[in-house]
Motif scaffolding. Sequence first.
Motif, PDB file in Angstrom:
ATOM      1  N   ARG A 212      -5.894 -22.570  -1.366  1.00  0.00           N
ATOM      2  CA  ARG A 212      -5.272 -21.572  -1.249  1.00  0.00           C
ATOM      3  C   ARG A 212      -4.651 -21.208  -0.114  1.00  0.00           C
ATOM      4  NH1 ARG A 212      -7.773 -17.990  -5.999  1.00  0.00           N
ATOM      5  NH2 ARG A 212      -5.847 -17.351  -5.796  1.00  0.00           N
ATOM      6  N   CYS A 213      -3.798 -20.228  -0.041  1.00  0.00           N
ATOM      7  CA  CYS A 213      -3.710 -19.527   1.016  1.00  0.00           C
ATOM      8  C   CYS A 213      -3.930 -18.503   1.775  1.00  0.00           C
ATOM      9  CB  CYS A 213      -2.857 -19.805   1.707  1.00  0.00           C
ATOM     10  SG  CYS A 213      -1.249 -21.388   1.640  1.00  0.00           S
ATOM     11  N   ALA A 214      -4.586 -17.688   1.877  1.00  0.00           N
ATOM     12  CA  ALA A 214      -5.041 -16.443   2.402  1.00  0.00           C
ATOM     13  C   ALA A 214      -4.810 -15.811   3.806  1.00  0.00           C
ATOM     14  CB  ALA A 214      -6.691 -15.912   2.704  1.00  0.00           C
ATOM     15  N   LEU A 215      -3.926 -14.534   3.575  1.00  0.00           N
ATOM     16  CA  LEU A 215      -3.232 -14.012   4.364  1.00  0.00           C
ATOM     17  C   LEU A 215      -3.443 -12.386   4.733  1.00  0.00           C
ATOM     18  CD1 LEU A 215      -1.114 -15.980   3.167  1.00  0.00           C
ATOM     19  CD2 LEU A 215       0.464 -14.700   4.550  1.00  0.00           C
ATOM     20  N   PRO A 216      -4.661 -12.589   6.243  1.00  0.00           N
ATOM     21  CA  PRO A 216      -5.125 -11.187   6.530  1.00  0.00           C
ATOM     22  C   PRO A 216      -3.962 -10.134   6.765  1.00  0.00           C
ATOM     23  CG  PRO A 216      -5.896 -12.869   7.692  1.00  0.00           C
ATOM     24  CD  PRO A 216      -5.045 -14.045   7.159  1.00  0.00           C
ATOM     25  N   ALA A 217      -3.783  -8.998   6.769  1.00  0.00           N
ATOM     26  CA  ALA A 217      -2.824  -8.461   7.182  1.00  0.00           C
ATOM     27  C   ALA A 217      -3.291  -7.406   8.018  1.00  0.00           C
ATOM     28  CB  ALA A 217      -1.914  -7.857   5.903  1.00  0.00           C
ATOM     29  N   GLY A 218      -2.938  -6.637   8.549  1.00  0.00           N
ATOM     30  CA  GLY A 218      -3.920  -5.063   9.171  1.00  0.00           C
ATOM     31  C   GLY A 218      -2.969  -3.635   8.867  1.00  0.00           C
ATOM     32  N   ASN A 219      -1.032  -3.503   9.185  1.00  0.00           N
ATOM     33  CA  ASN A 219      -0.910  -2.908   9.519  1.00  0.00           C
ATOM     34  C   ASN A 219      -0.024  -2.777   8.346  1.00  0.00           C
ATOM     35  OD1 ASN A 219       1.398  -3.610  10.844  1.00  0.00           O
ATOM     36  ND2 ASN A 219       0.810  -3.203  12.356  1.00  0.00           N
ATOM     37  N   ASP A 220       1.078  -1.775   7.690  1.00  0.00           N
ATOM     38  CA  ASP A 220       1.690  -1.701   6.560  1.00  0.00           C
ATOM     39  C   ASP A 220       2.868  -2.390   7.074  1.00  0.00           C
ATOM     40  OD1 ASP A 220       0.323   0.107   5.361  1.00  0.00           O
ATOM     41  OD2 ASP A 220       2.258   1.738   6.138  1.00  0.00           O
ATOM     42  N   ALA A 221       3.656  -3.157   8.695  1.00  0.00           N
ATOM     43  CA  ALA A 221       4.987  -4.069   8.793  1.00  0.00           C
ATOM     44  C   ALA A 221       3.863  -5.294   7.950  1.00  0.00           C
ATOM     45  CB  ALA A 221       5.076  -4.098   9.914  1.00  0.00           C
ATOM     46  N   GLU A 222       2.712  -5.294   9.023  1.00  0.00           N
ATOM     47  CA  GLU A 222       2.544  -6.637   8.606  1.00  0.00           C
ATOM     48  C   GLU A 222       2.232  -7.198   7.128  1.00  0.00           C
ATOM     49  OE1 GLU A 222      -1.203  -6.148  10.659  1.00  0.00           O
ATOM     50  OE2 GLU A 222      -0.358  -6.446  12.963  1.00  0.00           O
ATOM     51  N   ARG A 223       1.461  -6.021   6.721  1.00  0.00           N
ATOM     52  CA  ARG A 223       1.328  -6.520   5.061  1.00  0.00           C
ATOM     53  C   ARG A 223       2.768  -6.989   4.656  1.00  0.00           C
ATOM     54  NH1 ARG A 223      -2.871  -5.825   2.517  1.00  0.00           N
ATOM     55  NH2 ARG A 223      -4.438  -5.495   4.236  1.00  0.00           N
ATOM     56  N   THR A 224       4.095  -5.820   4.831  1.00  0.00           N
ATOM     57  CA  THR A 224       5.054  -5.923   4.130  1.00  0.00           C
ATOM     58  C   THR A 224       5.465  -8.141   3.991  1.00  0.00           C
ATOM     59  OG1 THR A 224       5.514  -3.446   4.469  1.00  0.00           O
ATOM     60  CG2 THR A 224       7.310  -5.552   4.463  1.00  0.00           C
ATOM     61  N   ARG A 225       5.301  -7.964   5.935  1.00  0.00           N
ATOM     62  CA  ARG A 225       5.726  -9.589   6.262  1.00  0.00           C
ATOM     63  C   ARG A 225       4.596 -10.510   5.549  1.00  0.00           C
ATOM     64  NH1 ARG A 225       4.904 -13.368  10.359  1.00  0.00           N
ATOM     65  NH2 ARG A 225       7.092 -14.563  11.355  1.00  0.00           N
ATOM     66  N   ALA A 226       3.443 -10.485   5.635  1.00  0.00           N
ATOM     67  CA  ALA A 226       2.852 -11.196   4.206  1.00  0.00           C
ATOM     68  C   ALA A 226       2.466 -10.829   3.459  1.00  0.00           C
ATOM     69  CB  ALA A 226       1.171 -10.554   4.906  1.00  0.00           C
ATOM     70  N   ASN A 227       3.681 -10.124   2.625  1.00  0.00           N
ATOM     71  CA  ASN A 227       3.879 -10.227   1.195  1.00  0.00           C
ATOM     72  C   ASN A 227       4.911 -11.510   1.104  1.00  0.00           C
ATOM     73  OD1 ASN A 227       2.048  -8.794  -0.693  1.00  0.00           O
ATOM     74  ND2 ASN A 227       2.274  -6.911   0.296  1.00  0.00           N
ATOM     75  N   ARG A 228       5.409 -11.211   1.417  1.00  0.00           N
ATOM     76  CA  ARG A 228       6.939 -12.190   1.734  1.00  0.00           C
ATOM     77  C   ARG A 228       6.588 -13.080   1.685  1.00  0.00           C
ATOM     78  NH1 ARG A 228       9.634  -8.069   5.190  1.00  0.00           N
ATOM     79  NH2 ARG A 228       9.429  -9.698   6.848  1.00  0.00           N
ATOM     80  N   ILE A 229       5.707 -13.943   2.685  1.00  0.00           N
ATOM     81  CA  ILE A 229       5.354 -15.289   2.439  1.00  0.00           C
ATOM     82  C   ILE A 229       4.800 -15.088   1.783  1.00  0.00           C
ATOM     83  CG2 ILE A 229       3.845 -16.643   4.180  1.00  0.00           C
ATOM     84  CD1 ILE A 229       4.570 -15.024   6.438  1.00  0.00           C
ATOM     85  N   ALA A 230       3.538 -14.934   0.900  1.00  0.00           N
ATOM     86  CA  ALA A 230       2.433 -14.788   0.058  1.00  0.00           C
ATOM     87  C   ALA A 230       3.291 -15.518  -1.748  1.00  0.00           C
ATOM     88  CB  ALA A 230       1.581 -13.970   0.086  1.00  0.00           C
ATOM     89  N   THR A 231       4.347 -14.081  -0.926  1.00  0.00           N
ATOM     90  CA  THR A 231       5.075 -14.442  -2.374  1.00  0.00           C
ATOM     91  C   THR A 231       5.730 -16.113  -2.698  1.00  0.00           C
ATOM     92  OG1 THR A 231       5.777 -12.173  -2.211  1.00  0.00           O
ATOM     93  CG2 THR A 231       7.289 -13.440  -3.766  1.00  0.00           C
ATOM     94  N   ALA A 232       6.064 -16.685  -2.130  1.00  0.00           N
ATOM     95  CA  ALA A 232       6.854 -17.852  -1.284  1.00  0.00           C
ATOM     96  C   ALA A 232       5.920 -18.736  -1.772  1.00  0.00           C
ATOM     97  CB  ALA A 232       8.250 -17.844  -0.719  1.00  0.00           C
ATOM     98  N   VAL A 233       4.864 -18.463  -1.755  1.00  0.00           N
ATOM     99  CA  VAL A 233       4.047 -19.922  -1.563  1.00  0.00           C
ATOM    100  C   VAL A 233       3.042 -20.212  -2.761  1.00  0.00           C
ATOM    101  CG1 VAL A 233       1.574 -21.164  -0.229  1.00  0.00           C
ATOM    102  CG2 VAL A 233       3.210 -20.044   1.065  1.00  0.00           C
ATOM    103  N   PRO A 234       2.594 -20.386  -3.564  1.00  0.00           N
ATOM    104  CA  PRO A 234       1.817 -21.299  -5.139  1.00  0.00           C
ATOM    105  C   PRO A 234       0.602 -20.816  -4.412  1.00  0.00           C
ATOM    106  CG  PRO A 234       3.764 -22.730  -4.794  1.00  0.00           C
ATOM    107  CD  PRO A 234       3.531 -22.055  -3.600  1.00  0.00           C
ATOM    108  N   GLY A 235       0.052 -19.457  -5.511  1.00  0.00           N
ATOM    109  CA  GLY A 235      -1.747 -19.099  -5.523  1.00  0.00           C
ATOM    110  C   GLY A 235      -2.020 -18.175  -4.613  1.00  0.00           C
ATOM    111  N   ALA A 236      -1.369 -18.278  -2.348  1.00  0.00           N
ATOM    112  CA  ALA A 236      -1.666 -17.529  -2.113  1.00  0.00           C
ATOM    113  C   ALA A 236      -2.021 -15.922  -2.065  1.00  0.00           C
ATOM    114  CB  ALA A 236      -0.512 -17.494  -0.658  1.00  0.00           C
ATOM    115  N   ASP A 237      -2.896 -15.954  -1.139  1.00  0.00           N
ATOM    116  CA  ASP A 237      -3.260 -14.140  -1.359  1.00  0.00           C
ATOM    117  C   ASP A 237      -3.464 -13.695  -0.119  1.00  0.00           C
ATOM    118  OD1 ASP A 237      -5.170 -14.288  -4.164  1.00  0.00           O
ATOM    119  OD2 ASP A 237      -5.679 -16.128  -3.097  1.00  0.00           O
ATOM    120  N   ILE A 238      -3.360 -12.762  -0.433  1.00  0.00           N
ATOM    121  CA  ILE A 238      -2.940 -11.450   0.660  1.00  0.00           C
ATOM    122  C   ILE A 238      -5.267 -10.419   1.126  1.00  0.00           C
ATOM    123  CG2 ILE A 238      -2.969  -8.465   1.844  1.00  0.00           C
ATOM    124  CD1 ILE A 238      -0.111 -10.664   1.874  1.00  0.00           C
ATOM    125  N   VAL A 239      -5.296 -10.556   2.081  1.00  0.00           N
ATOM    126  CA  VAL A 239      -6.898 -10.685   2.110  1.00  0.00           C
ATOM    127  C   VAL A 239      -6.368  -8.749   2.429  1.00  0.00           C
ATOM    128  CG1 VAL A 239      -9.039 -10.271   3.411  1.00  0.00           C
ATOM    129  CG2 VAL A 239      -6.757 -12.999   3.288  1.00  0.00           C
TER     130      VAL A 239
END
Length: 320
Positions: A212-239
């Motif tokens: 599984r892939c875990a994506l940390p993110a800090g501010n809103d811009a980072e979280r928005t980008r991480a969400n776009r990536i995680a949405t396209a990766v099966p089972g990915a999680d935003i930390v």
Amino acid sequence: MPATLIVKTSSMGDVIQYLPAVTDLARHRPELAIDWLVEAPFAPLARLHPAVRRVIPVRLRTWRKTLLTRRTRDAIGELLKGLREADYARTLDAQGLFKSALLARAGRAPISGYGRGSAREAIATLFYDQRFDVSWDLHAVTRNRALTAAAFGYDLDGDPDYGVRAPAAAPDSWQISAPYAVLFTATARDEKLWPESHWIALGRALSARGLRCALPAGNDAERTRANRIATAVPGADIVPAMGLAELSRVIADARLAVGVDTGLSHLAAALRVPVVALYVATEPGANGVAGDATAINLGGTGQCPTPDEVLAALTPWLPA
């Protein structure tokens, strides 16, 4: 017990790269208590090292913007008073900047630091009682270790040991039983970013191999980008949002890590997690991730590693 003060305030990567010097100092001069003056956001990193007796947080970045307020003046006054009253045997300015030299001079102990040709800002050396020339050709970790060894009179030996200990348990907000890879997709400068399409391709490949892939993110811009990536990766999680100490446990429990030119990639190396650091706008050279064979740098200025190149570098740590 005699004590010494280390001044190494920022940035995240610089603070992490100084940790092996703390390990050396504690091993060669066990009679010394070690205090560390560091920017408040990075204080949790200094506290990860068991040899650090006391962490003294400063907020220079904030204070510059609010210098005329009573609250800031009081905070600065309290800091300077504490440094003057502390009975340090020696202060080491390991930052080599005018501002760090001023902080070092606030105490009464003799100050050691880089020589004029080795400091980041030559004016800082005017505040030092001892100056040591350390080559810029060395990796930052080795420069820190060499300066500290020279200042405290011992020979530099052995491989770098970051010496950090992550908290014993992951925070309640992060509970995952499956093996996972942590992906550091964010960095302070856009030109250092790895393409989102590459992250998605890599994430899908890791997912296909049982991670599984875990994506940390800090501010809103980072979280928005991480969400776009995680949405396209099966089972990915935003930390979930958490402090650096808690995040260090999340990183320490990962099977492997991949990150851009960011302090969190250095933290993975410090925690002995296999890490591949990706460089597209800067050269890893003297500031790439460092440790043992599990810390790998790919790319450089004007270069962009491909997902296949990253997977090839990760091969020893991928599930069978």
